[in-house]
Design an enzyme around this catalytic site. Structure first.
Site, short mmCIF file in Angstrom:
data_model
loop_
_atom_site.label_atom_id
_atom_site.label_comp_id
_atom_site.label_asym_id
_atom_site.label_seq_id
_atom_site.Cartn_x
_atom_site.Cartn_y
_atom_site.Cartn_z
CD GLU A 315 41.32 35.49 48.49
OE1 GLU A 315 41.49 35.64 47.86
OE2 GLU A 315 43.12 35.07 48.47
CB CYS A 411 44.98 37.82 41.21
SG CYS A 411 45.09 37.70 43.77
#
Lengths: 643, 643
Positions: A315, A411
């Site tokens: 990521e 998240c």
């Protein structure tokens, strides 16, 4: 010193942003509460609240989720706090209080609170900061506690987190005898600054500074932990090889020596925010300078939508100008973190480059991160969607063709909730007798200047149109400077004072007007909002031959619903005019654009042919990127071929 | 029935291909011998020969490498055999005999031979066909043994593999009481057909058919193995989850029901080759039909260079028209396997679509797979190279910007060696009194027709130029048909018989000339070799707005060395003429092309600007793709923007 004009002092009533405010209170908070309690059918299981119940001894069962599952509750609480502060979500206060009570019950006598370790491996708590996210979770609870105390005056959560912080502060620090360590996922640094600002206790700021100072120095604390644990990984529950370096966690070199944004993008921008905050408050020019350099580098790794993180591998950031469109990551959380970073830089110095990023990120990727129903979310924000490729090419599996009900790693949804509920604080900053206006939204604000309270009223439908009227609400007692941001995308801005055209002094992209303003004085601004073709830097190989359509701060895209399938076969005429049509998508107001374009078709047959393609005229319809995917699912494309 | 014109009957002496023949004998065999013996400095360790020595009791130590490390030795032996058959590499016969002796010593009394299992887990041999590659390795040794016997008359290796095959044949099969299973990595199927053809023993063909017939039927033998092993993985040495399905191994449904090329590309094309061979020899129309359908599908997943496997995730096919250029895989082995498949289809029916693929694959990806030094190799054959992206974007890490000395998984280098050493067999097939000419290379050939031996001499510099002269060397005793392939890329082919223009009958892309040929009869062919722009099917989103330059069968590319950096900023003029210049790269003759083009430069500043790009004229230099990366390292690009 520049300071934030906090949410208490900004009342937002904006045609464009307020619907999102209302969405958070009315739809997102209840939906996410259900998700955190595993009440949403067909959604990935969360277990978040149940974990806390189990840790509190009020329920039986096993921990569920990721190491940082607790943080989802923290972000939800923070979002509730902001909604309460905005006068909404009143019915959620009692529920929030219950969660805080649960946490109080679950907290250990010494202050520790982390359901993952308490329920699965208490003996390993605080031994593996590299992987374990304990400080990350604590950071989020600090942010929630500060916000909740501010919104409600209730100190219970603040007391909980201060006891936990005291435990950490007692264990870690520069002093001899204290442990040396720093979090594998940054977040607590910026949170500790908020705690310092809320309480005035300087040791919180010092602790934040310690976590930044020790990061990436030798001996690397992560390497030391690795050795102490004999390589045992909390994630994979077995011995794993030592990382080749710690750039994924931005601990490959001391933070002040970092010049390129690398590694996990969320970690990076949270850390840079902490650096900017600590740098500002400790007047540490070396930290601020590093932030400026890193910001410049981020701008070279920034998608036009405000997305960062060019790869799903880790990521992560890759390198300057590497912005692939088919496989980008652009995590919602990363863009949110980038807003924090740019906002923190605006507290250091007013430069439109920073606010351009805040605006680009907020009005494009962050808003795109959630569906207009408030019940569907994007973790990855695509630059193009080809549903079949998402399904059948594993390299594109992370690029979801539709928003999800929830994520295994959740998240982003509560992060978007807390951001959207707190948009008010990103509009203005103030300094002595200057008020900076960074984002234009219909609102009323007050700021404390040297002599007392100064008030402004902003009336606008920006970014739906480019007219802004800023009216002073109180007589100033000294000359006051109003600094109006002229967005980087704006080809022309016209200013008038009480109806008379004026030419303000420009500096770093801000138009400065100084005057002993009287109540009723009005500055009118007209931003050129004409849709334009945007060209990416030639080094961005992925965008060669392509353009993006932008109107004001809003990036546009093509969707299959309006333009048919295979959007890559479409070209926009480089000389096109645009027709603007007021529209709504998912109940949100927007301006739809149509342009002259073409569709290419095969003239030959087979996979590879010698015959040039045929072109037929086709009108192209563009919709704002932040509203993509709110109608039928299908292809989507941001960068369009220019013909 | 159509049959191959085998290597014994083809003497190749070709300006374009023969240098590769010589490269195998002169450079590749010795270099690869060194690599297999860990004598190449800086190269990934192989351990291949040492493993066999250890298994033979002649050395001490531990097994090194992957489960299928033995297969590298097999492919090397097969390459030696072909070189010997071509009259080269005489000095390597003794070395090959030594290796065969080693294998004889290492072979177990019951015929089993696999150094991985013998040295690390003898108790688990033949329990995990899904992962263990035992049958894959055996397949390669069968191919080597058949080739070596044919080249040298020596039967030692053939005896070894027949004992091993007998063991397998005794254990597995359709009869009651025999185990049901099939290989996780296909290869033995096509090898068993070769063994059948070499020995005439039909049970080898039956065993190949069994492995195909049982594949993908219920109960899935891989699922049964998984259960029996309680999920223990030979790769990761622990329990792993059961695969969601077995499409990676093309065992998700019975082979005759498969219509799309899916999963690991090498496995797929090896299996399809086996299907085509078994289908042809058992006259099983259902198998042949499946092959035709799968071939059609592959053509929609085929890079213009002949690469297959659009993703590195599983080195796999994805779906029709999904041909990303930045992250393609296009493993050398997969293209080699595709040549096998297309060649096997040519033994079923002469259709230029098959030979077009053979040619596309051989002249582009397969030749590109190795450096002109014979000592450097590509596993992945890129469509574009941006060295910084290969280094810094993990999604592109598999795309190497330069050839490697060796690979941790070294399947490709010796596969290329055996293919290049056996090119002679891909040129011709024969059937009753027809000779098919599929690939044009200077050579002399003989074929057994109904009445006896028929001979042809082909004189050409194809694909350097398009002139071909085919001279009959023997008087034919009956009318004989010569079937000349007219390549799919050819816009015009002119035929002449003994200097007189003729118009042959065309069928499926072949020009048929029937005549009682006399020695000295010459068919002259002139293929239009003018460089052309090629357009990909509009569904190939990655190639939208781009063209590829092709001259004859050769795909061209831009390299940084000739054109400067940032090749994406270049455009080729759609109306360009091409200038052809004879050249050499790495000692290999080629035709360099120059064309009219442009370079785009930023007119504005910053990442995103409103100003259209500036264009300046720039002559573009194209070189054949198969020779890319043989000069200074740098960027490379196949699909070029058209301006």
């Amino acid at each position: 010193m520049i300071r934030e004009v906090t949410m208490e002092n900004v009342r937002l009533d904006d045609a464009f942003l307020s619907p999102y405010y209302r969405l958070v209170s009315g739809a997102i908070l209840p939906y996410q509460w259900n998700a955190l309690n595993d009440l949403v059918e067909g959604a990935d299981k969360s277990g978040c609240i149940e974990n806390i119940r189990i840790a509190a001894g009020l329920s039986e069962g096993k921990f569920h989720g990721l190491l940082f599952q607790d943080s989802d509750a923290a972000k939800w609480l923070e979002a509730v706090a902001y909604c309460l502060q905005n006068g909404g979500a009143l019915e959620w206060e009692a529920r929030a209080d219950e969660v805080i009570e649960l946490i109080a019950k679950a907290q250990q006598p010494d202050g520790y609170f982390n359901t993952y370790f308490q329920l699965t491996a208490p003996e390993r708590r605080l031994t593996n900061l590299y992987e374990a996210h304990e400080l990350y979770c604590l950071g989020h609870f600090i942010e929630a506690a500060v916000a909740y105390e501010r919104a409600t005056g209730k100190r219970a959560l603040l007391d909980i987190v201060r006891r936990y912080v005291d435990l950490i502060d007692g264990l870690y620090g520069p002093d001899e005898g204290k442990r040396k360590g720093c979090p594998g996922h940054q977040e607590i640094e910026l949170a500790l600054v908020k705690l310092y600002e809320a309480t005035g206790e300087r040791r919180y700021l010092e602790l934040a500074k310690f976590f930044l100072d020790i990061r990436g120095t030798e001996p690397n604390t992560f390497a030391e932990e690795y050795k102490a644990l004999d390589g045992f990984s909390e994630w994979s529950k077995r011995k794993v090889p030592m990382p080749a370096d710690y750039s994924y966690n931005q601990a490959h070199k001391p933070v002040r020596e970092q010049t390129e944004a690398v590694g996990h993008a969320v970690r990076a921008v949270y850390m840079y925010t902490g650096m900017a905050e600590v740098g500002r408050l400790t007047q540490d020019e070396s930290l601020v300078k590093a932030c400026r350099v890193l910001f410049e580098d981020i701008c070279r790794q920034l998608y036009i939508t405000g997305g960062i993180g060019s790869t799903n591998h880790g990521e992560a950031f890759t390198f300057a100008y590497d912005l692939p469109n088919e496989i980008n990551y652009s995590e919602t959380c990363a863009s949110i973190g980038l807003m924090y970073f740019a906002h923190s830089l605006l507290k250091i110095e007013a430069r439109t480059a920073y606010a351009d990023v805040t605006e680009r990120v907020l009005y494009n990727t962050v808003l795109a991160g959630l569906g207009t129903d408030g019940e569907s979310y994007l973790y990855v924000n695509p630059m193009e969607v080809w549903p079949e490729a998402s399904e059948k090419n594993p390299a594109r599996a992370h690029v979801k063709a539709r928003r999800q009900k929830w994520h295994h790693c959740a998240c982003c949804p509560p992060n978007a909730a807390r951001l959207l509920a707190s948009m008010g604080k990103y509009l203005y900053t103030a300094e002595t007798d200057t008020v900076y206006i960074h984002l234009y939204a219909q609102s009323d604000m007050t700021a404390e200047l040297s002599y007392g309270t100064f008030g402004l009223s902003v009336r606008t439908e920006y970014p739906l149109d480019g007219e802004v009227a800023v009216t002073v609400k109180t007589d100033a007692e000294t000359p006051v400077t109003l600094a109006f941001r002229v967005p980087g995308w704006c080809k022309g801005a016209k200013f008038a004072l009480n109806g008379e055209a004026i030419k303000p002094v420009m500096k770093d992209g801000y138009a400065y007007i100084t005057r002993q303003f009287a109540a009723g004085d009005t500055v009118g601004i007209r931003f050129d909002m004409l849709p334009s073709l945007v060209y990416a830097h030639t080094n961005v190989r992925a965008d060669a031959g392509k353009v993006c359509v932008q109107r004001g701060p809003l990036v546009y895209c093509l969707e299959e619903r309006d333009n048919g399938t295979n959007l890559h076969a479409l070209l926009i005429d480089g000389e096109t005019d645009f027709t603007e049509t007021a529209d709504t998508i998912g109940g949100m107001r927007c301006v739809r654009l149509t342009a002259r374009g073409y569709r290419e078709e095969d003239a030959g047959s087979g996979m590879y042919a010698f015959t040039p393609k045929r072109r037929t005229e086709q009108e192209l319809t563009f919709v704002p990127y932040h509203l993509w995917g709110n109608r039928e699912p299908g292809e989507m494309l941001v960068w369009v071929r220019k013909g």
